[in-house]
Enzyme design. Structure first.
Site, short mmCIF file in Angstrom:
data_model
loop_
_atom_site.label_atom_id
_atom_site.label_comp_id
_atom_site.label_asym_id
_atom_site.label_seq_id
_atom_site.Cartn_x
_atom_site.Cartn_y
_atom_site.Cartn_z
N ALA A 66 -51.85 -46.45 -44.03
CA ALA A 66 -52.52 -47.44 -44.87
C ALA A 66 -51.69 -48.72 -44.84
O ALA A 66 -50.47 -48.66 -44.63
CB ALA A 66 -52.62 -46.91 -46.30
N GLY A 110 -51.73 -42.43 -43.47
CA GLY A 110 -53.19 -42.45 -43.41
C GLY A 110 -53.71 -42.30 -41.99
O GLY A 110 -54.86 -41.90 -41.79
N GLU A 113 -53.69 -38.67 -41.47
CA GLU A 113 -54.78 -38.12 -42.28
C GLU A 113 -56.14 -38.40 -41.65
O GLU A 113 -57.04 -37.56 -41.70
CB GLU A 113 -54.70 -38.69 -43.70
CG GLU A 113 -53.48 -38.13 -44.44
CD GLU A 113 -53.17 -38.87 -45.73
OE1 GLU A 113 -52.98 -40.11 -45.68
OE2 GLU A 113 -53.13 -38.23 -46.78
N GLU A 133 -44.95 -40.92 -46.30
CA GLU A 133 -45.15 -41.53 -47.62
C GLU A 133 -43.97 -41.28 -48.55
O GLU A 133 -43.71 -42.07 -49.47
CB GLU A 133 -46.43 -41.00 -48.27
CG GLU A 133 -47.72 -41.44 -47.58
CD GLU A 133 -48.18 -40.50 -46.48
OE1 GLU A 133 -47.37 -39.68 -46.00
OE2 GLU A 133 -49.36 -40.61 -46.10
#
Ligand code: COA
Length: 259
Positions: A66, A110, A113, A133
């Site tokens: 992200a 992300g 993911e 993260e």
């Protein structure tokens, strides 16, 4: 077409989505998420397209996570809302056609993911994959704690998420996070051959296969077996099934039309 996401149709039946922010290692921001939603919406109703490949622009990164700059001033409620509204991971997973992640470099947070929300993953041996993260005082927030243990087991999921360790494409293949790791120069050929193979199949059978395999995550075995049987029987109503069976019996290649 948005410039943060390149949408190409290859051989008519394969759509390739390329996240195009190479100067930011293809980090996912709001503009990318909106473009992914829009592209998936178009592709869902495009009957020519049978399979989707997602990759990142440049030779360094698939998706480096992200966009961290969007976290800086975000408050909890806004953050939660943006994650619900920007859930491209769920949109990919519930997309009616198979989606392949072509992991050409950094595949972090992300990005990892998103790859896990795809139906299949092929990585370059040079890819660096992980859930870092924890370095930000966070945990994965787009399915990492849920999809990672399902793919690689609890121990590896716990190790990657708590240490922030990055692993190579080769290691990812060894633990089952990706199905294959190939030399960087062979990545595109490998993925396009896989995509072309899948694209030649009956679209209804592909959708049935995807929905049934995903059902195995949420259903007990007896329910899942019923679900599979219902789809199997439903496919007897398709012209493609008649074509597939007829072609086998007549010893010729099947030509699936998508009806
Ligand atoms: N969000 C926003 N920007 C990012 C980003 C992210 N997740 N990942 C990389 N970038 C940006 C960098 O800020 C930099 O931008 P700048 O040139 O304007 O300063 C650019 O992409 C290149 O990254 P850089 O860090 O200079 O490359 P590197 O090769 O030295 O390091 C990484 C590569 C992937 C190790 C490093 O960029 C990194 O750790 N990124 C964050 C990964 C992460 O924590 N992802 C999970 C987020 S929840």
């Amino acid at each position: 077409m948005s410039d943060v996401l390149l949408v190409e149709k290859l051989d008519g039946r394969i759509a390739r989505l390329t996240i195009n922010r190479p100067d930011k290692l293809n980090a996912l921001n709001g503009a990318v998420r909106a473009a992914v939603f829009a592209a998936l919406e178009d592709l869902a109703t495009d009957d020519d397209v049978r399979v989707v490949v997602i990759t990142g622009a440049g030779d360094k990164s698939f998706i480096a996570g992200a966009d961290i700059s969007e976290f800086k001033d975000a408050r909890p409620v806004e953050q939660y809302r943006s994650m619900v509204e920007g859930n491209i991971y769920g949109a990919i997973e519930s997309f009616s056609k198979p989606v392949i992640a072509m992991i050409n470099g950094f595949c972090l947070g992300g990005g990892c993911e998103l790859a896990m929300a795809c139906d299949m993953r092929v990585a370059s041996t040079r890819a660096k994959i992980g859930q870092p993260e924890i370095n930000l005082g966070l945990i994965p927030g787009a399915g990492g704690t849920q999809r990672l243990p399902r793919l690689v087991g609890e121990g590896w999921a716990m190790r990657l998420i708590t240490s922030g360790e990055l692993i190579s494409g080769e290691k990812a293949a060894e633990i089952g996070l990706v199905e294959a790791a190939v030399d960087p120069e062979d990545l595109e050929t490998h993925v396009m051959e896989l995509a072309a193979n899948i694209a030649g199949r009956s679209p209804m059978a592909l959708q049935a296969a995807k929905e049934s395999v995903l059902a195995a995550r949420r259903m007990p075995l007896d329910e899942g077996l019923k679900f599979e049987r219902a789809w199997f029987s439903l496919l007897f109503s398709t012209d493609d099934m008649a074509e597939g069976v007829g072609a086998f019996l007549e010893k010729r290649p099947a030509e699936f039309k998508g009806s």
